[in-house]
Design a protein around this motif. Structure first.
Motif, PDB file in Angstrom:
ATOM      1  N   ASN A   1       0.825  -1.208   0.000  1.00  0.00           N
ATOM      2  CA  ASN A   1       0.000   0.000   0.000  1.00  0.00           C
ATOM      3  C   ASN A   1       0.857   1.255   0.000  1.00  0.00           C
ATOM      4  OD1 ASN A   1      -2.499  -1.238  -0.112  1.00  0.00           O
ATOM      5  ND2 ASN A   1      -2.741  -1.341   2.119  1.00  0.00           N
ATOM      6  N   GLN A   2       1.985   1.191   0.691  1.00  0.00           N
ATOM      7  CA  GLN A   2       2.910   2.319   0.703  1.00  0.00           C
ATOM      8  C   GLN A   2       3.468   2.563  -0.700  1.00  0.00           C
ATOM      9  OE1 GLN A   2       3.477   4.388   3.228  1.00  0.00           O
ATOM     10  NE2 GLN A   2       4.809   5.617   1.918  1.00  0.00           N
ATOM     11  N   GLU A   3       3.763   1.482  -1.396  1.00  0.00           N
ATOM     12  CA  GLU A   3       4.261   1.600  -2.764  1.00  0.00           C
ATOM     13  C   GLU A   3       3.181   2.155  -3.692  1.00  0.00           C
ATOM     14  OE1 GLU A   3       5.952  -2.010  -4.206  1.00  0.00           O
ATOM     15  OE2 GLU A   3       7.157  -2.365  -2.404  1.00  0.00           O
ATOM     16  N   LEU A   4       1.934   1.770  -3.449  1.00  0.00           N
ATOM     17  CA  LEU A   4       0.830   2.303  -4.249  1.00  0.00           C
ATOM     18  C   LEU A   4       0.665   3.797  -4.021  1.00  0.00           C
ATOM     19  CD1 LEU A   4      -1.907  -0.479  -3.877  1.00  0.00           C
ATOM     20  CD2 LEU A   4      -0.672   0.137  -5.958  1.00  0.00           C
ATOM     21  N   ALA A   5       0.833   4.221  -2.777  1.00  0.00           N
ATOM     22  CA  ALA A   5       0.717   5.642  -2.455  1.00  0.00           C
ATOM     23  C   ALA A   5       1.797   6.442  -3.182  1.00  0.00           C
ATOM     24  CB  ALA A   5       0.827   5.852  -0.945  1.00  0.00           C
ATOM     25  N   GLU A   6       3.004   5.891  -3.232  1.00  0.00           N
ATOM     26  CA  GLU A   6       4.095   6.555  -3.931  1.00  0.00           C
ATOM     27  C   GLU A   6       3.827   6.588  -5.435  1.00  0.00           C
ATOM     28  OE1 GLU A   6       6.641   8.119  -2.658  1.00  0.00           O
ATOM     29  OE2 GLU A   6       5.967   7.667  -0.606  1.00  0.00           O
ATOM     30  N   ALA A   7       3.268   5.499  -5.967  1.00  0.00           N
ATOM     31  CA  ALA A   7       2.958   5.445  -7.393  1.00  0.00           C
ATOM     32  C   ALA A   7       1.880   6.453  -7.768  1.00  0.00           C
ATOM     33  CB  ALA A   7       2.520   4.031  -7.772  1.00  0.00           C
ATOM     34  N   LEU A   8       0.921   6.665  -6.869  1.00  0.00           N
ATOM     35  CA  LEU A   8      -0.158   7.615  -7.124  1.00  0.00           C
ATOM     36  C   LEU A   8       0.376   9.025  -7.288  1.00  0.00           C
ATOM     37  CD1 LEU A   8      -3.202   8.018  -7.426  1.00  0.00           C
ATOM     38  CD2 LEU A   8      -3.345   8.272  -4.929  1.00  0.00           C
ATOM     39  N   LYS A   9       1.436   9.338  -6.560  1.00  0.00           N
ATOM     40  CA  LYS A   9       2.048  10.668  -6.660  1.00  0.00           C
ATOM     41  C   LYS A   9       2.669  10.883  -8.033  1.00  0.00           C
ATOM     42  CE  LYS A   9       3.149  10.842  -1.705  1.00  0.00           C
ATOM     43  NZ  LYS A   9       4.255  10.923  -0.698  1.00  0.00           N
ATOM     44  N   GLN A  10       3.021   9.786  -8.704  1.00  0.00           N
ATOM     45  CA  GLN A  10       3.667   9.878 -10.007  1.00  0.00           C
ATOM     46  C   GLN A  10       2.650   9.956 -11.150  1.00  0.00           C
ATOM     47  OE1 GLN A  10       6.817   6.889 -10.483  1.00  0.00           O
ATOM     48  NE2 GLN A  10       6.863   6.643  -8.258  1.00  0.00           N
ATOM     49  N   GLY A  11       1.385   9.744 -10.824  1.00  0.00           N
ATOM     50  CA  GLY A  11       0.353   9.854 -11.846  1.00  0.00           C
ATOM     51  C   GLY A  11      -0.574   8.651 -11.871  1.00  0.00           C
ATOM     52  N   THR A  12      -1.728   8.826 -12.485  1.00  0.00           N
ATOM     53  CA  THR A  12      -2.745   7.777 -12.521  1.00  0.00           C
ATOM     54  C   THR A  12      -2.268   6.549 -13.294  1.00  0.00           C
ATOM     55  OG1 THR A  12      -4.480   9.462 -12.470  1.00  0.00           O
ATOM     56  CG2 THR A  12      -5.132   7.245 -13.116  1.00  0.00           C
ATOM     57  N   THR A  13      -1.562   6.781 -14.405  1.00  0.00           N
ATOM     58  CA  THR A  13      -1.095   5.664 -15.234  1.00  0.00           C
ATOM     59  C   THR A  13      -0.141   4.761 -14.455  1.00  0.00           C
ATOM     60  OG1 THR A  13      -1.292   7.013 -17.241  1.00  0.00           O
ATOM     61  CG2 THR A  13       0.056   5.010 -17.371  1.00  0.00           C
ATOM     62  N   VAL A  14       0.806   5.380 -13.757  1.00  0.00           N
ATOM     63  CA  VAL A  14       1.779   4.625 -12.961  1.00  0.00           C
ATOM     64  C   VAL A  14       1.064   3.866 -11.845  1.00  0.00           C
ATOM     65  CG1 VAL A  14       3.805   4.777 -11.461  1.00  0.00           C
ATOM     66  CG2 VAL A  14       3.614   6.268 -13.459  1.00  0.00           C
TER      67      VAL A  14
ATOM     68  N   LEU B   1      -2.112   2.798 -11.782  1.00  0.00           N
ATOM     69  CA  LEU B   1      -2.893   1.685 -12.314  1.00  0.00           C
ATOM     70  C   LEU B   1      -1.997   0.510 -12.707  1.00  0.00           C
ATOM     71  CD1 LEU B   1      -5.554   3.580 -14.476  1.00  0.00           C
ATOM     72  CD2 LEU B   1      -5.880   2.498 -12.239  1.00  0.00           C
ATOM     73  N   GLU B   2      -0.827   0.821 -13.262  1.00  0.00           N
ATOM     74  CA  GLU B   2       0.110  -0.239 -13.622  1.00  0.00           C
ATOM     75  C   GLU B   2       0.613  -0.965 -12.380  1.00  0.00           C
ATOM     76  OE1 GLU B   2       3.153   1.658 -15.857  1.00  0.00           O
ATOM     77  OE2 GLU B   2       1.952   1.781 -17.711  1.00  0.00           O
ATOM     78  N   LYS B   3       0.881  -0.178 -11.332  1.00  0.00           N
ATOM     79  CA  LYS B   3       1.343  -0.772 -10.072  1.00  0.00           C
ATOM     80  C   LYS B   3       0.238  -1.613  -9.436  1.00  0.00           C
ATOM     81  CE  LYS B   3       4.342  -1.333  -6.759  1.00  0.00           C
ATOM     82  NZ  LYS B   3       5.618  -2.055  -6.968  1.00  0.00           N
ATOM     83  N   LEU B   4      -0.990  -1.115  -9.508  1.00  0.00           N
ATOM     84  CA  LEU B   4      -2.133  -1.837  -8.942  1.00  0.00           C
ATOM     85  C   LEU B   4      -2.359  -3.148  -9.679  1.00  0.00           C
ATOM     86  CD1 LEU B   4      -4.445  -1.703  -6.873  1.00  0.00           C
ATOM     87  CD2 LEU B   4      -5.837  -0.595  -8.629  1.00  0.00           C
ATOM     88  N   LYS B   5      -2.221  -3.121 -11.006  1.00  0.00           N
ATOM     89  CA  LYS B   5      -2.382  -4.335 -11.798  1.00  0.00           C
ATOM     90  C   LYS B   5      -1.310  -5.358 -11.454  1.00  0.00           C
ATOM     91  CE  LYS B   5      -2.580  -6.028 -16.548  1.00  0.00           C
ATOM     92  NZ  LYS B   5      -2.471  -5.665 -17.998  1.00  0.00           N
ATOM     93  N   ALA B   6      -0.081  -4.876 -11.300  1.00  0.00           N
ATOM     94  CA  ALA B   6       1.023  -5.772 -10.947  1.00  0.00           C
ATOM     95  C   ALA B   6       0.810  -6.387  -9.564  1.00  0.00           C
ATOM     96  CB  ALA B   6       2.348  -5.005 -10.979  1.00  0.00           C
TER      97      ALA B   6
ATOM     98  N   ASN C   1       0.704 -13.238  -3.174  1.00  0.00           N
ATOM     99  CA  ASN C   1       0.271 -12.761  -1.860  1.00  0.00           C
ATOM    100  C   ASN C   1      -1.083 -12.062  -1.943  1.00  0.00           C
ATOM    101  OD1 ASN C   1       2.447 -13.788  -0.524  1.00  0.00           O
ATOM    102  ND2 ASN C   1       3.451 -11.824  -0.137  1.00  0.00           N
ATOM    103  N   TYR C   2      -1.275 -11.233  -2.970  1.00  0.00           N
ATOM    104  CA  TYR C   2      -2.548 -10.531  -3.104  1.00  0.00           C
ATOM    105  C   TYR C   2      -3.678 -11.509  -3.401  1.00  0.00           C
ATOM    106  CZ  TYR C   2      -6.023  -7.098  -4.439  1.00  0.00           C
ATOM    107  OH  TYR C   2      -7.187  -6.351  -4.499  1.00  0.00           O
ATOM    108  N   GLN C   3      -3.416 -12.493  -4.217  1.00  0.00           N
ATOM    109  CA  GLN C   3      -4.434 -13.487  -4.541  1.00  0.00           C
ATOM    110  C   GLN C   3      -4.817 -14.308  -3.307  1.00  0.00           C
ATOM    111  OE1 GLN C   3      -2.975 -15.733  -7.887  1.00  0.00           O
ATOM    112  NE2 GLN C   3      -2.938 -13.956  -9.246  1.00  0.00           N
ATOM    113  N   MET C   4      -3.811 -14.644  -2.494  1.00  0.00           N
ATOM    114  CA  MET C   4      -4.100 -15.369  -1.258  1.00  0.00           C
ATOM    115  C   MET C   4      -4.916 -14.497  -0.302  1.00  0.00           C
ATOM    116  SD  MET C   4      -2.964 -18.396  -1.599  1.00  0.00           S
ATOM    117  CE  MET C   4      -3.089 -18.954   0.106  1.00  0.00           C
ATOM    118  N   PHE C   5      -4.590 -13.207  -0.264  1.00  0.00           N
ATOM    119  CA  PHE C   5      -5.358 -12.265   0.563  1.00  0.00           C
ATOM    120  C   PHE C   5      -6.806 -12.202   0.085  1.00  0.00           C
ATOM    121  CE2 PHE C   5      -7.033  -7.907   0.936  1.00  0.00           C
ATOM    122  CZ  PHE C   5      -7.074  -7.783   2.318  1.00  0.00           C
ATOM    123  N   SER C   6      -7.012 -12.150  -1.225  1.00  0.00           N
ATOM    124  CA  SER C   6      -8.364 -12.094  -1.792  1.00  0.00           C
ATOM    125  C   SER C   6      -9.167 -13.331  -1.430  1.00  0.00           C
ATOM    126  CB  SER C   6      -8.295 -11.936  -3.317  1.00  0.00           C
ATOM    127  OG  SER C   6      -7.649 -10.747  -3.670  1.00  0.00           O
TER     128      SER C   6
END
Length: 240
Positions: free
Chosen positions: A57-70, A72-77, A83-88
């Motif tokens: 989530n911290q990495e997502l917050a940093e990516a958001l500062k760089q722009g929506t495209t970055v 969304l790419e980070k969120l997709k990755a 780990n995310y799939q196991m969490f889901s």
């Protein structure tokens, strides 16, 4: 049990009846929400920490500062990581486990009709006996289909309407899943306007409390069950 359809009810009657059950049991509505969200968020925080999602989530917050495209790419990755799939899966499992809690409110509403004393333990009626596994099995099946129809939205609404009576039919008349869906479909063909309108009202009211005031959402969140029970009681009659 035999199911018969009485004279066609009015939407206003169904809505008034639903609000009556909801208003009559506000304490139990609140307890339902407290139990539901306490278990859900405890599970979410536990598994998020277990699978290291807080760092992500911290990495997502940093990516958001760089722009929506970055971002969304980070969120997709992130969504493609194990780990995310196991969490889901863990959160989905928690939701499945919590589903029988809804049946407890049906028990509460039925006791109001029978003029019987209501107890906190009634909220856990869906967890009693082997039927607990049947309810879990139904919800797993329901979620699988729902997740396939969500992207279309329209089909998701149709699926909700086609299955709106399955839970009370299973709980009160011990119907099997596909038998209950068949009865639900028959009712939908005759009462499609009433069911559709009540479903929309129930969904809107369910979440309006969170939009206006978070605490209010704890009372409105379980309203869906009162609407289902009101529809079920009006459309179906149970006779031995």
């Amino acid at each position: 049990m035999q199911n018969k359809y009485p004279q066609k009810p009015g939407i206003d009657f169904i809505l008034k009846q639903a609000f009556f059950y909801w208003n009559k049991t506000l304490v139990f509505q609140l307890m339902f929400s407290i139990i539901f969200f306490a278990v859900f968020f405890t599970s979410m925080f536990f598994f998020a920490a277990r699978y290291g999602l807080w760092e992500q989530n911290q990495e997502l917050a940093e990516a958001l500062k760089q722009g929506t495209t970055v971002y969304l790419e980070k969120l997709k990755a992130l969504g493609e990581t194990e780990n995310y799939q196991m969490f889901s899966f863990a959160i989905l499992g928690t939701s499945i486990f919590l589903y029988p809690l809804n049946l407890g409110l049906f028990q509460v509403f039925r006791k109001i009709d029978l003029n019987e004393p209501i107890e906190l333990g009634d909220l856990f009626a869906g967890y009693r006996g082997l039927n607990f596994l049947k309810y879990l099995g139904y919800y797993i099946f329901w979620v699988m289909v729902y997740r396939l129809t969500v992207p279309t939205l329209f089909l998701a609404v149709v699926w909700v309407c086609v299955t709106v009576f399955v839970a009370p039919l299973m709980f009160f008349t011990d119907k099997r899943i596909f038998e209950a869906i068949s009865l639900n479909f028959q009712a939908l063909k005759k009462y499609y306007i009433e069911i559709f309108v009540c479903v929309i009202v129930a969904v809107l009211f369910k979440y309006i409390g969170f939009a206006l005031l978070f605490i209010g959402g704890l009372f409105t969140f379980p309203f869906w069950n009162a609407m289902i029970y009101s529809l079920y009681k009006t459309i179906f009659s149970e006779k031995s």
